[in-house]
Design an enzyme around this catalytic site. Structure first.
Site, PDB file in Angstrom:
ATOM      1  N   THR A 186       0.848  -1.186   0.000  1.00 23.08           N
ATOM      2  CA  THR A 186       0.000   0.000   0.000  1.00 23.08           C
ATOM      3  C   THR A 186       0.888   1.243   0.000  1.00 23.08           C
ATOM      4  O   THR A 186       2.033   1.201   0.447  1.00 23.08           O
ATOM      5  CB  THR A 186      -0.895   0.036   1.248  1.00 23.08           C
ATOM      6  OG1 THR A 186      -0.057   0.128   2.413  1.00 23.08           O
ATOM      7  CG2 THR A 186      -1.760  -1.209   1.353  1.00 23.08           C
ATOM      8  N   GLU A 330      -5.931  -3.481  -1.413  1.00 21.54           N
ATOM      9  CA  GLU A 330      -6.427  -4.626  -0.655  1.00 21.54           C
ATOM     10  C   GLU A 330      -7.561  -5.372  -1.349  1.00 21.54           C
ATOM     11  O   GLU A 330      -7.927  -6.473  -0.922  1.00 21.54           O
ATOM     12  CB  GLU A 330      -6.909  -4.169   0.731  1.00 21.54           C
ATOM     13  CG  GLU A 330      -5.814  -3.705   1.660  1.00 21.54           C
ATOM     14  CD  GLU A 330      -5.492  -2.216   1.567  1.00 21.54           C
ATOM     15  OE1 GLU A 330      -4.863  -1.687   2.479  1.00 21.54           O
ATOM     16  OE2 GLU A 330      -5.869  -1.583   0.544  1.00 21.54           O
ATOM     17  N   LYS A 440     -16.093  18.028   9.206  1.00 20.86           N
ATOM     18  CA  LYS A 440     -17.203  18.002  10.168  1.00 20.86           C
ATOM     19  C   LYS A 440     -17.424  19.414  10.681  1.00 20.86           C
ATOM     20  O   LYS A 440     -16.651  19.928  11.485  1.00 20.86           O
ATOM     21  CB  LYS A 440     -16.891  17.041  11.307  1.00 20.86           C
ATOM     22  CG  LYS A 440     -16.655  15.608  10.840  1.00 20.86           C
ATOM     23  CD  LYS A 440     -16.170  14.705  11.948  1.00 20.86           C
ATOM     24  CE  LYS A 440     -15.853  13.309  11.409  1.00 20.86           C
ATOM     25  NZ  LYS A 440     -15.287  12.416  12.441  1.00 20.86           N
ATOM     26  N   TRP A 445     -21.643  16.702   8.219  1.00 20.43           N
ATOM     27  CA  TRP A 445     -20.512  16.264   7.406  1.00 20.43           C
ATOM     28  C   TRP A 445     -20.558  16.948   6.046  1.00 20.43           C
ATOM     29  O   TRP A 445     -21.614  17.013   5.395  1.00 20.43           O
ATOM     30  CB  TRP A 445     -20.557  14.740   7.205  1.00 20.43           C
ATOM     31  CG  TRP A 445     -20.139  13.972   8.417  1.00 20.43           C
ATOM     32  CD1 TRP A 445     -20.108  14.421   9.706  1.00 20.43           C
ATOM     33  CD2 TRP A 445     -19.692  12.623   8.445  1.00 20.43           C
ATOM     34  NE1 TRP A 445     -19.682  13.427  10.536  1.00 20.43           N
ATOM     35  CE2 TRP A 445     -19.413  12.307   9.792  1.00 20.43           C
ATOM     36  CE3 TRP A 445     -19.500  11.648   7.480  1.00 20.43           C
ATOM     37  CZ2 TRP A 445     -18.954  11.063  10.191  1.00 20.43           C
ATOM     38  CZ3 TRP A 445     -19.042  10.403   7.869  1.00 20.43           C
ATOM     39  CH2 TRP A 445     -18.762  10.117   9.214  1.00 20.43           C
TER      40      TRP A 445
END
Length: 541
Positions: A186, A330, A440, A445
């Protein structure tokens, strides 16, 4: 339990190239080489040379289970490595050269790579790391004797010399399909990169899914050019998928600028391609500046980060269909692919664009859940948002070297992606934000992706990032960080005006910071952590 009466033939990556060599023997593989010229050969040639390489690997003393690293662009020799290494029971560890040097040294050592295969481009990089790569026994330069460099690197070998005297038939081992065949680390922005190890089974199932009509839609009549690098998640499975169907494969090497890609698209008759938004932005700008088209290109897959609606529109103007897709290292990486259903025929242009801008529907073989903060599944109404979790036949269960620690397993058996999303009744997923990047404000949000997509819709904006800045009253407020196109001019007021009527007023950014360039990760995504650091420093007067 009554078992089926089917042959137990394992799913192995070598079956893809063997199939192409047998039934698409004369189909071309075209590569732009690091030495300069265009190289052409067939699937039959590639199969023969992969077997020569498999013999050479054995001669180097490599054994099943050994990790073999590659630092290479998209080219025919790299393709041979994919099949020879994996098919021999070893692990083809593709290394992203765009990572920081200390990260490259870390992952080579963590993977315990015994041999490295490298393109000429990366010799200086390896020279700088040589003292740290104590476990590497040899470095193979992927070139011929005439182009071998003079270097301080020890145990430097020539790829073509290795293959020269080897037989072109190899008795491939009979592997269990769950044997590891490839590996990619990754490129996370925090902590050390983590190794994701793919099996033969997962690679073949993922490639079969990639060929589906609602995914890459590949066939023997197609010409496929993966712009996404072969060092990043197996180029989204295309090096396995293209041979499966016998599609002509065009490998662009290191030259990914607009002029070089356009030349290959047109001269080779490319029909399908795939890559990240940053590459396509540069290509589209080059096409506009030079009044060029894209030949017979019909579909471009865009992933890695959210594709702005304006990019979908610009490709449509060139007669090219955009497949918006989502995935992660992944997940091998394909998880979502966005094609309309029959019920969407006759949609208005605005509705069609809104649908195409979502990340897509789940591909069969991978399952999705969206959970709220209490761990409950949220309604599939396209409005309720939550954390995205996945599981499936090509989703990692744990990271290499961390086998006792399941990968992001907050819910047993499910992988936590780190994305905040909505999902509608048809399964279309819209990414609201990364969990760590969502803004936030006053208990609500705000999606940084929504703000960025609106900003780049302005004709003067080259690139934009939205990040949170502290606010005494609201906790956080959005700030836009913008790169203006060369030769264009833009004021804060002009840019913020484009948000009117598109989102709620309380979501509109408070301010705009203009910069010359934005930092990106090694895979082309906006590097939000660095951008947040940038904006903590007041702009110069």
């Amino acid at each position: 339990m009554l078992r089926g009466l089917m042959m137990g033939v394992p799913l192995l990556v070598t079956t893809a190239l063997r199939h192409a060599a047998l039934y698409h023997a004369d189909t071309e593989i075209v590569s732009r080489t690091t030495e300069g010229p265009i190289h052409r050969y067939s699937y039959a040639d590639a199969w023969a040379r992969a077997q020569k390489l498999a013999h050479a690997l054995a001669k180097l003393g490599l054994e099943p289970g050994d990790r073999v690293g590659t630092l290479a662009w998209n080219g025919y020799r790299h393709l041979e490595c994919y099949y020879a290494i994996g098919g021999s029971g070893m692990v083809c560890h593709t290394i992203n050269p765009r990572l920081f040097p200390e990260q490259i040294a870390y992952i080579v050592n963590h993977a315990q790579d015994r041999v490295l295969f490298t393109d000429l481009t990366f010799i200086p990089l390896l020279e700088g790391l040589a003292e740290h790569l104590t476990g590497v026994k040899a470095i193979v330069v992927m070139t011929d004797a005439a182009h071998m460099p003079t270097s301080s690197l020890p145990n430097l070998l020539c790829y073509e010399d290795l293959l020269a005297d080897q037989p072109d038939h190899f008795d491939w081992p009979e592997l269990d399909e769950n044997t590891a065949c490839s590996m990619c680390y990754t490129s996370g922005t925090t902590g050390h990169p983590k190794g994701v190890m793919y099996s033969h089974r997962s690679a073949i199932l993922h490639a079969l899914a990639a060929c589906l009509p609602d995914v890459f839609d590949l066939s023997a009549s197609d010409v496929v050019l993966p712009v996404v690098p072969m060092f990043h998640v197996n180029a989204w499975g295309i090096p396995y998928a293209a041979p499966m169907v016998g599609a002509k494969l065009v490998l662009p090497g290191a030259k990914l600028d607009g002029a070089s890609l356009h030349e290959l698209f047109v001269s080779e008759g490319v029909t399908n391609t795939a890559g990240v938004p940053t590459v396509w932005l540069a290509l589209l700008n080059w096409l506009d500046a030079n009044k060029k088209g894209l030949g017979i290109l019909r579909r471009v897959a865009i992933g890695g980060s959210a594709c702005p609606p304006i990019m979908i529109q610009r490709f449509k103007e060139h007669g090219v269909e955009v497949l918006h897709a989502w995935g992660m290292t992944e997940t091998s990486p394909l998880g979502l692919a966005n094609m309309p259903k029959a019920k969407h025929a006759g949609q208005s242009a605005d509705d069609a664009l809104a649908l195409a801008s979502k990340q897509g529907r789940p591909i069969c073989g991978i399952e999705f859940r969206v959970l709220d903060s209490n761990g409950n599944d949220v309604p599939r109404d396209g409005k309720s948002f939550g954390r995205l979790l996945v599981r499936g036949s090509w989703v990692c269960s744990s990271y290499f070297g961390l086998d006792s620690s399941p990968a992001h397993e907050t819910v047993p058996g499910w992988f936590e992606t780190g994305d905040v999303v909505t999902m509608d009744a048809d399964g279309y997923v819209q990414i609201v934000d990364r969990t760590k990047d969502v803004i936030k404000s006053g208990g609500e949000w705000i999606s940084s992706i929504d703000l960025e997509n609106i900003a780049v819709g302005h004709p003067a904006v080259q690139e934009a990032a939205a990040v949170a800045i502290p606010d005494e009253k609201w906790g956080e407020r959005p700030l836009l960080v913008v790169v203006v196109k060369e030769g264009a001019s833009l004021t804060k007021e002009e840019l913020l005006a484009v948000f009117d009527g598109k989102i709620a007023k309380w979501s509109i950014p408070n301010d705009v910071r203009f910069v010359e360039a934005l930092p990106h990760t090694a895979t082309g995504k906006l590097l939000k952590s660095s951008i947040r650091d940038m904006v903590t420093t007041p702009p110069a007067a």
